[in-house]
Design an enzyme around this catalytic site. Sequence first.
Site, PDB file in Angstrom:
ATOM      1  CG  HIS A 493      34.243 -36.584 -42.398  1.00  0.00           C
ATOM      2  ND1 HIS A 493      33.950 -36.829 -43.720  1.00  0.00           N
ATOM      3  CD2 HIS A 493      35.003 -35.459 -42.387  1.00  0.00           C
ATOM      4  CE1 HIS A 493      34.519 -35.887 -44.478  1.00  0.00           C
ATOM      5  NE2 HIS A 493      35.164 -35.057 -43.689  1.00  0.00           N
TER       6      HIS A 493
HETATM    7  C1  FAD Z   1      42.444 -33.095 -40.632  1.00  0.00           C
HETATM    8  C2  FAD Z   1      40.972 -32.840 -40.808  1.00  0.00           C
HETATM    9  C3  FAD Z   1      40.476 -32.537 -42.076  1.00  0.00           C
HETATM   10  C4  FAD Z   1      39.111 -32.305 -42.244  1.00  0.00           C
HETATM   11  N1  FAD Z   1      38.648 -31.828 -43.446  1.00  0.00           N
HETATM   12  C5  FAD Z   1      37.365 -31.393 -43.529  1.00  0.00           C
HETATM   13  C6  FAD Z   1      36.914 -30.641 -44.639  1.00  0.00           C
HETATM   14  O1  FAD Z   1      37.664 -30.310 -45.554  1.00  0.00           O
HETATM   15  N2  FAD Z   1      35.613 -30.248 -44.660  1.00  0.00           N
HETATM   16  C7  FAD Z   1      34.752 -30.553 -43.651  1.00  0.00           C
HETATM   17  O2  FAD Z   1      33.574 -30.211 -43.743  1.00  0.00           O
HETATM   18  N3  FAD Z   1      35.164 -31.247 -42.575  1.00  0.00           N
HETATM   19  C8  FAD Z   1      36.451 -31.623 -42.468  1.00  0.00           C
HETATM   20  N4  FAD Z   1      36.892 -32.217 -41.332  1.00  0.00           N
HETATM   21  C9  FAD Z   1      35.916 -32.529 -40.274  1.00  0.00           C
HETATM   22  C10 FAD Z   1      35.442 -31.320 -39.480  1.00  0.00           C
HETATM   23  O3  FAD Z   1      36.432 -30.338 -39.389  1.00  0.00           O
HETATM   24  C11 FAD Z   1      35.002 -31.805 -38.102  1.00  0.00           C
HETATM   25  O4  FAD Z   1      33.947 -32.726 -38.255  1.00  0.00           O
HETATM   26  C12 FAD Z   1      34.530 -30.682 -37.207  1.00  0.00           C
HETATM   27  O5  FAD Z   1      35.535 -29.723 -37.045  1.00  0.00           O
HETATM   28  C13 FAD Z   1      34.110 -31.253 -35.859  1.00  0.00           C
HETATM   29  O6  FAD Z   1      33.599 -30.225 -35.073  1.00  0.00           O
HETATM   30  P1  FAD Z   1      33.278 -30.463 -33.536  1.00  0.00           P
HETATM   31  O7  FAD Z   1      32.804 -29.183 -33.007  1.00  0.00           O
HETATM   32  O8  FAD Z   1      32.414 -31.656 -33.422  1.00  0.00           O
HETATM   33  O9  FAD Z   1      34.660 -30.867 -32.870  1.00  0.00           O
HETATM   34  P2  FAD Z   1      36.049 -30.050 -32.862  1.00  0.00           P
HETATM   35  O10 FAD Z   1      36.066 -29.017 -33.924  1.00  0.00           O
HETATM   36  O11 FAD Z   1      37.109 -31.088 -32.864  1.00  0.00           O
HETATM   37  O12 FAD Z   1      36.008 -29.292 -31.495  1.00  0.00           O
HETATM   38  C14 FAD Z   1      36.219 -29.840 -30.235  1.00  0.00           C
HETATM   39  C15 FAD Z   1      37.026 -28.845 -29.426  1.00  0.00           C
HETATM   40  O13 FAD Z   1      36.956 -29.183 -28.063  1.00  0.00           O
HETATM   41  C16 FAD Z   1      38.234 -29.073 -27.485  1.00  0.00           C
HETATM   42  N5  FAD Z   1      38.261 -29.974 -26.335  1.00  0.00           N
HETATM   43  C17 FAD Z   1      38.261 -31.325 -26.341  1.00  0.00           C
HETATM   44  N6  FAD Z   1      38.222 -31.808 -25.092  1.00  0.00           N
HETATM   45  C18 FAD Z   1      38.189 -30.739 -24.278  1.00  0.00           C
HETATM   46  C19 FAD Z   1      38.143 -30.599 -22.869  1.00  0.00           C
HETATM   47  N7  FAD Z   1      38.111 -31.664 -22.072  1.00  0.00           N
HETATM   48  N8  FAD Z   1      38.140 -29.343 -22.348  1.00  0.00           N
HETATM   49  C20 FAD Z   1      38.172 -28.251 -23.159  1.00  0.00           C
HETATM   50  N9  FAD Z   1      38.220 -28.346 -24.500  1.00  0.00           N
HETATM   51  C21 FAD Z   1      38.217 -29.571 -25.052  1.00  0.00           C
HETATM   52  C22 FAD Z   1      39.163 -29.466 -28.602  1.00  0.00           C
HETATM   53  O14 FAD Z   1      40.466 -29.028 -28.376  1.00  0.00           O
HETATM   54  C23 FAD Z   1      38.494 -28.838 -29.802  1.00  0.00           C
HETATM   55  O15 FAD Z   1      38.923 -27.523 -30.020  1.00  0.00           O
HETATM   56  C24 FAD Z   1      38.238 -32.444 -41.131  1.00  0.00           C
HETATM   57  C25 FAD Z   1      38.745 -32.734 -39.868  1.00  0.00           C
HETATM   58  C26 FAD Z   1      40.103 -32.907 -39.697  1.00  0.00           C
HETATM   59  C27 FAD Z   1      40.628 -33.184 -38.315  1.00  0.00           C
END
Ligand code: FAD
Length: 558
Positions: A493
């Site tokens: 998280h």
């Molecule tokens: C293994 C795991 C289990 C989890 N389980 C749960 C759960 O059951 N329930 C829940 O609510 N939350 C869960 N979480 C947490 C939740 O999924 C994350 O907090 C959420 O997905 C984060 O969203 P975000 O948009 O901040 O980042 P992300 O979803 O990580 O998105 C960032 C994106 O940007 C891309 N990116 C990064 N750098 C670059 C760049 N320089 N250029 C282009 N693209 C780039 C990445 O590849 C990625 O696709 C879990 C997370 C993980 C990893």
Amino acid sequence: VDGERHDFIVVGGGSAGCVVASRLSEINDWKVLLLEAGGEEPPQADVPAFIPLNWETRFDWQYQTEPEDGYCGGKSCTWNAGKVLGGGSILNGMIYNRGNARCYDKWKELGNDGWGFEDVLPYFKKSENNRDPSRAANTNYHAVGGLLNVQRFSYQDKNVQLLMDAFQELGYKDVDINGGTQTGTTLLQFTQKDGRRMSTNRAFIAPFRNKRKNLKVVTNVRVTKVLIEPNSKTAYGVEYASERHRHVTGKAYVNKEVIVSSGALKSPHVLMLSGIGPRSTLSSAGIDVIMDLPVGKNLQDHVTCVGPQLKVEGKQQTLSSNQNIIRHFREYVRNHKGPFSAPGSLQVSAYIKSRYADPAIDFPDIQYFLPSQAVFNTSTGQIRLNTPFCEYNRIYFQPSVMLEKSIGYITIRNKDPFLQPVIVPNYFKNIEDLNVIIDACNFVAKNLSNTKVLKDAGVYLDTRPLPDCAHLEFGTDDYWACLGRNYTETLHHFSGTCKMGPDSDPEAVLDPQLRVRGVKHLRVVDASIIPTLGNSNTNAPVIMIAEKASDMIKEAWQ
Ligand SMILES: Cc1cc2nc3c(=O)[nH]c(=O)nc-3n(C[C@H](O)[C@H](O)[C@H](O)COP(=O)(O)OP(=O)(O)OC[C@H]3O[C@@H](n4cnc5c(N)ncnc54)[C@H](O)[C@@H]3O)c2cc1C
């Protein structure tokens, strides 16, 4: 893409980025480009019984924390994070959990106008298509008709109700954790539809990808820098490199804004590479400073560990013969039903309070997640790897610290955009976090495992100590603390690294409209904006943040 001009460029197609690109492209006149470093969503991500299947593969950034004494056994911990269209919503456990209203009210109290619970609740509901009638009936909290399907799994094995009964025997009521009461046990809802994962890609991008001419999605492209005009400090585009052929680079430009949605571990990285970050860090990396801001500080997470385990043997174990596993798999492929259509005991969760939580209010600080395991050599405790979650004879309790007090940081190693950042979580720096682990383990070992329902079912605590803590007496506070320090796990998280805050907050990287302070036409929208991490999983909160941010952006430019 090279040389193209769009109205908005969204950097990262994860939980937040897919929502933002989808919502902004609702305006026909706006051209939206979504750039994602990873590839397309793989079909195996669908299967609920195989949640960890894409971890530590090419769909995962596989970050490593810096080795530090006091956690992760003094070694690096792997932090999984989605590198794929859909980001974390492809790798995650799909648990749909919004967090306590007090967590959002705190954001508002800190000076973030518009971010109190009453303000954000409509944005949770905006995405939601709640398919469980008993939950959806509570329209104060739930909605139907949104793009994101939320529902329980229809397949539950014999241990699911048993575990809930055990909590209930101890007075923990069966509650809707997203419906106004958290303390209690719950049959979780998931971001899934009829036994298949519903990522933000599937919910927000796939339905429109080839239909909206103004939405362009490009995968396998890594943004290496946001282009910022140094005098006016205005973002005007991005520089990128192909993931597969890193020497192939290009630039794309914006008429309106660049929105960085690269997640809490990569958004600070992208900002720093672009000249936004702590002056001393940027200068020593040889990066020209555009804006001196505390990017990468305030790294927050929920720490947990391999906690107490229940032995689920005899009639309660769910292990099948190879022949049956194949039959179950075929059933899943045919109609998304059967044991593979659900993640076993992970469907049950519970919130309780540690010694630090106020007993008088509903603001719990411990949550249990209950992944299952298959141990096939019970004398050595050898685990069967890659076993589907529905096949098990152990349930382990992850005693999760949901109001963690220790704060870490993330920074760059140098200006190479392909080098992984430095991650220091500082777990247990505040010793109270370790005490929460101890309380959470004691509750399972002393109370839950002694309930009549579990005993009647022949489900017992596994009192075999884990090897790295075998020098301590099993079940003592020292033993549980040892598990915390040596079998440390993350709930993934990660958040807070580009914190929003009012003008008066020296730690704020963004204003409450999520604009980067001192830079025009640049926002961050993802888990990094979170000022103080709430007591829930983060996918639903991030989707809410992205929904709200999309409206802010629309308001600013329409
Ligand atoms: C293994 C795991 C289990 C989890 N389980 C749960 C759960 O059951 N329930 C829940 O609510 N939350 C869960 N979480 C947490 C939740 O999924 C994350 O907090 C959420 O997905 C984060 O969203 P975000 O948009 O901040 O980042 P992300 O979803 O990580 O998105 C960032 C994106 O940007 C891309 N990116 C990064 N750098 C670059 C760049 N320089 N250029 C282009 N693209 C780039 C990445 O590849 C990625 O696709 C879990 C997370 C993980 C990893």
